[in-house]
Enzyme design. Structure first.
Site, PDB file in Angstrom:
ATOM      1  CG  HIS A  80      16.495   3.804  -1.253  1.00 53.39           C
ATOM      2  ND1 HIS A  80      17.586   3.770  -2.022  1.00 53.39           N
ATOM      3  CD2 HIS A  80      15.834   4.770  -2.097  1.00 53.39           C
ATOM      4  CE1 HIS A  80      17.810   4.544  -2.977  1.00 53.39           C
ATOM      5  NE2 HIS A  80      16.779   5.212  -2.955  1.00 53.39           N
ATOM      6  CG  ASN A  87      20.074   6.589  -6.674  1.00 51.12           C
ATOM      7  OD1 ASN A  87      19.900   6.242  -5.294  1.00 51.12           O
ATOM      8  ND2 ASN A  87      18.990   7.206  -7.240  1.00 51.12           N
ATOM      9  CE1 TYR A 135      15.321  12.513  -0.305  1.00 52.03           C
ATOM     10  CE2 TYR A 135      16.452  10.499   1.043  1.00 52.03           C
ATOM     11  CZ  TYR A 135      15.998  11.227  -0.153  1.00 52.03           C
ATOM     12  OH  TYR A 135      16.175  10.724  -1.520  1.00 52.03           O
TER      13      TYR A 135
HETATM   14  C1  HEM Z   1      11.766  13.395  -5.617  1.00 52.57           C
HETATM   15  C2  HEM Z   1      12.694  12.860  -5.463  1.00 52.57           C
HETATM   16  C3  HEM Z   1      12.959  11.882  -4.322  1.00 52.57           C
HETATM   17  C4  HEM Z   1      12.036  11.931  -3.000  1.00 52.57           C
HETATM   18  C5  HEM Z   1      10.796  12.675  -2.910  1.00 52.57           C
HETATM   19  C6  HEM Z   1      12.784  10.979  -2.413  1.00 52.57           C
HETATM   20  C7  HEM Z   1      12.449  10.450  -1.079  1.00 52.57           C
HETATM   21  C8  HEM Z   1      12.756   9.552  -0.368  1.00 52.57           C
HETATM   22  C9  HEM Z   1      12.740   8.936   1.074  1.00 52.57           C
HETATM   23  C10 HEM Z   1      11.134   9.407   1.572  1.00 52.57           C
HETATM   24  C11 HEM Z   1      13.543   8.059   1.189  1.00 52.57           C
HETATM   25  C12 HEM Z   1      13.476   7.199   2.523  1.00 52.57           C
HETATM   26  C13 HEM Z   1      14.218   7.902   3.519  1.00 52.57           C
HETATM   27  C14 HEM Z   1      14.216   7.181   4.956  1.00 52.57           C
HETATM   28  O1  HEM Z   1      13.168   6.660   5.377  1.00 52.57           O
HETATM   29  O2  HEM Z   1      15.111   7.384   5.654  1.00 52.57           O
HETATM   30  C15 HEM Z   1      14.377   8.041   0.363  1.00 52.57           C
HETATM   31  C16 HEM Z   1      15.559   7.381   0.412  1.00 52.57           C
HETATM   32  C17 HEM Z   1      16.565   7.245  -0.348  1.00 52.57           C
HETATM   33  N1  HEM Z   1      16.779   8.081  -1.455  1.00 52.57           N
HETATM   34 FE1  HEM Z   1      15.320   9.356  -2.208  1.00 52.57          FE
HETATM   35  N2  HEM Z   1      13.788  10.494  -3.045  1.00 52.57           N
HETATM   36  C18 HEM Z   1      13.916  11.124  -4.272  1.00 52.57           C
HETATM   37  C19 HEM Z   1      14.815  11.021  -5.116  1.00 52.57           C
HETATM   38  C20 HEM Z   1      16.210  10.459  -5.058  1.00 52.57           C
HETATM   39  C21 HEM Z   1      17.266  10.396  -5.709  1.00 52.57           C
HETATM   40  C22 HEM Z   1      17.485  11.623  -7.225  1.00 52.57           C
HETATM   41  C23 HEM Z   1      18.210  10.034  -5.276  1.00 52.57           C
HETATM   42  C24 HEM Z   1      19.687   9.861  -5.648  1.00 52.57           C
HETATM   43  C25 HEM Z   1      20.455  10.653  -5.965  1.00 52.57           C
HETATM   44  C26 HEM Z   1      17.597   9.422  -4.083  1.00 52.57           C
HETATM   45  C27 HEM Z   1      18.600   8.504  -3.042  1.00 52.57           C
HETATM   46  C28 HEM Z   1      17.983   8.110  -2.161  1.00 52.57           C
HETATM   47  C29 HEM Z   1      18.559   7.320  -1.369  1.00 52.57           C
HETATM   48  C30 HEM Z   1      20.174   6.702  -1.408  1.00 52.57           C
HETATM   49  C31 HEM Z   1      17.927   6.627  -0.126  1.00 52.57           C
HETATM   50  C32 HEM Z   1      18.169   5.865   1.156  1.00 52.57           C
HETATM   51  C33 HEM Z   1      18.981   6.505   2.001  1.00 52.57           C
HETATM   52  C34 HEM Z   1      19.515   5.452   3.150  1.00 52.57           C
HETATM   53  O3  HEM Z   1      20.305   4.796   2.906  1.00 52.57           O
HETATM   54  O4  HEM Z   1      18.792   5.586   4.265  1.00 52.57           O
HETATM   55  N3  HEM Z   1      16.582   9.683  -3.929  1.00 52.57           N
HETATM   56  N4  HEM Z   1      14.243   8.860  -0.920  1.00 52.57           N
END
Ligand code: HEM
Length: 482
Positions: A54, A127, A341
């Site tokens: 992202h 999402n 996160y």
């Molecule tokens: C095991 C599954 C997942 C892991 C380990 C994971 C991990 C991460 C990580 C490490 C980030 C970066 C956060 C940052 O640097 O601030 C991120 C961002 C994000 N993830 Fe996931 N994610 C997973 C699944 C999902 C799912 C299922 C969704 C949706 C429901 C999702 C939605 C998002 C969103 C929207 C961001 C961006 C947040 C922002 O705008 O700063 N992720 N995720």
């Protein structure tokens, strides 16, 4: 001194910001030019690591207002009073590409909402597609490695990269339902104003009596849902790669608010085994005909950030950021996300990232955590420990906010996938629910991408598509000319 004069970061006046200090006008340059050193050294450190996923995003401020009191289901304070607005910050994002990626490419869009409630922050990190590729967080690094550029060539989107993606997916049957969304036209968009949001994961709401219920969130743009087709997404990626970010910024700059309606679906915990899918499996939707959407309130975006880096780049959302009345279900993706996160944010932004104004709660933060890099909100008390008597026992533990849910857990420790997988039924139903033109686009988008993969991978994929729906599989087979 007047504010319009240049200063160093130490506040000293700068009389010449354009010429280095040198011996004579042709140099050499002197190392004691602290003004030059400070300016270059700060510039050298302007970038921070981009988000591991992202990476590219756009943000906006606004507020949330509930339609009615939700006390029957949750004691969360921001969901009780229809006259009360809770300030929010939203970040939209694209998952796979690095920061320069075009806004229109085929991908999932992130849609995160930070509610600055009077009980602390609540983050809804969603999402724009209702389901996910996998159902256990331990698989997430593999999924993202397969989606990101080839580690040898660093090339995304060429035929070898397509093979890597399809290679992984062809060995991941639970992803079939997700593909029917990602490769439909909703995978390509040109505006964040017309996308939906989904929590994807299941949470619990808990009322003041301690009764818990499962919920999934879904939010819908009041301006309608709009996407573009594959050809248009490619054309715009070439001529206007930042179209969605600019569209949001320009709309808000003109004073036009952007609105979404927030809904939840609910499942009584005692009913969790009643369905042909596991409600905690995030590769599944909760069908809205049997589990109807309940309107909760309105999300209104009405203000641009004043500085992109400070507010959007440094924002940190986390599914573990909850308030009383909201809790996690045992959804195995959610449980992994609860760790991931904050862990990455301590690395990306530093130990004290929650002191950055965009991340800081609007209520006082009161505990004995201290120090670390960039600490700017120090504890002014000598009793930085609990319990204490010298500080009159303060800060003391918060009184219980209602009766907490009593969760009973028992079982053997196992590393085992859930048995109720049902990987294909919803993918087939999704194909059948589409109009003829939507089905045509889904098939041609899959064929276009999958054609670049090698034949054994194509054949493995066909097995999944056939199992979802015979006609769907046959049409892809025909398109691939296998
Ligand atoms: C095991 C599954 C997942 C892991 C380990 C994971 C991990 C991460 C990580 C490490 C980030 C970066 C956060 C940052 O640097 O601030 C991120 C961002 C994000 N993830 Fe996931 N994610 C997973 C699944 C999902 C799912 C299922 C969704 C949706 C429901 C999702 C939605 C998002 C969103 C929207 C961001 C961006 C947040 C922002 O705008 O700063 N992720 N995720």
């Amino acid at each position: 001194m007047k504010k319009d004069y240049l200063t160093t970061n130490q506040g000293a006046p700068v009389t010449d910001d354009q010429n280095s200090l040198s011996v004579g006008e042709r140099g050499p340059v002197l190392i004691k030019d602290h003004i030059l050193l400070e300016k270059i050294a700060h510039f050298d450190r302007e970038r921070i690591p981009e988000r591991v996923v992202h990476a590219k995003g756009a943000g906006a401020h606004g507020y949330f207002k509930p339609y009615k009191n939700m006390y029957r289901y949750t004691k969360a304070n921001f969901l009780q009073d229809p006259s009360k607005e809770t300030p929010i910050f939203v970040r939209f994002s694209i998952v796979v590409g690095s920061k320069g990626v075009a806004d229109t490419v085929r991908d999932v869009r992130g849609f995160s909402i930070k509610f600055y409630t009077n009980e602390g922050n609540y983050d809804l990190v969603g999402n724009h597609i209702p389901v996910f590729f996998i159902r256990d967080a331990i698989k997430f690094p593999d999924l993202i490695h397969a989606l990101k550029p080839d580690p040898v060539s660093n090339i995304p989107g060429d035929s070898s990269a397509n093979s890597r993606f399809w290679d992984y997916i062809s060995l991941t049957p639970e992803a079939t339902n997700m593909l029917t969304y990602l490769f439909s036209d909703i995978g390509t968009i040109k505006s964040y104003r017309f996308i939906e949001g989904f929590s994807v994961n299941t949470y619990k709401w808990i009322n003041a009596k301690g009764k818990a219920i499962y919920v999934k969130y879904h939010w819908i743009p009041l301006g309608g849902i709009k996407s573009i087709n594959s050809a248009e997404s490619k054309r715009l990626a070439g001529i206007d790669p930042d179209i969605a970010s600019r569209d949001l910024f320009d709309t808000l700059a003109k004073g036009i608010p952007v609105e979404y309606e927030l809904f939840v679906q609910m499942i009584d915990i005692k009913d969790e085994y009643k369905f042909d899918f596991d409600p905690l499996d995030d590769t599944k939707v909760w069908p809205e005909d049997i589990l109807p959407l309940m309107p909760i309130g309105k999300i209104v975006l009405n203000r641009n950030p004043k500085n992109f880096f400070a507010e959007v780049e440094q924002s940190a959302f986390c599914p573990a950021t909850i308030v009383p009345g909201i809790d996690f279900s045992n959804d195995k993706i959610l449980q992994g996300r609860v760790f991931s996160y904050t862990d990455t944010q301590r690395y990306r932004l530093g130990t004290n990232y929650l002191e950055i104004p965009i991340n800081r709660p609007k209520v006082p933060v009161n505990n004995n955590q201290q120090d670390g890099f960039m600490q700017i909100m120090p504890n002014h008390s000598s009793t930085n420990y609990y319990p204490n008597s010298l500080g009159c026992g303060l800060p003391k533990q918060s009184p219980e906010n209602g009766i907490p849910e009593k969760t009973y857990v028992e079982g053997y420790e196992v590393r085992k996938a859930i048995s109720k997988k049902n990987d294909y039924a919803q993918a087939g139903e999704r194909y059948c629910s589409l109009s003829t033109i939507e089905q045509d686009h889904l098939v041609s988008n899959i064929v276009e991408s999958l054609s670049a993969a090698i034949k054994p991978i194509q054949e493995r994929m066909l097995v999944h598509f056939m199992k979802a729906n015979k006609e769907f599989g046959k049409r892809i087979e025909k398109g691939l000319k296998i």
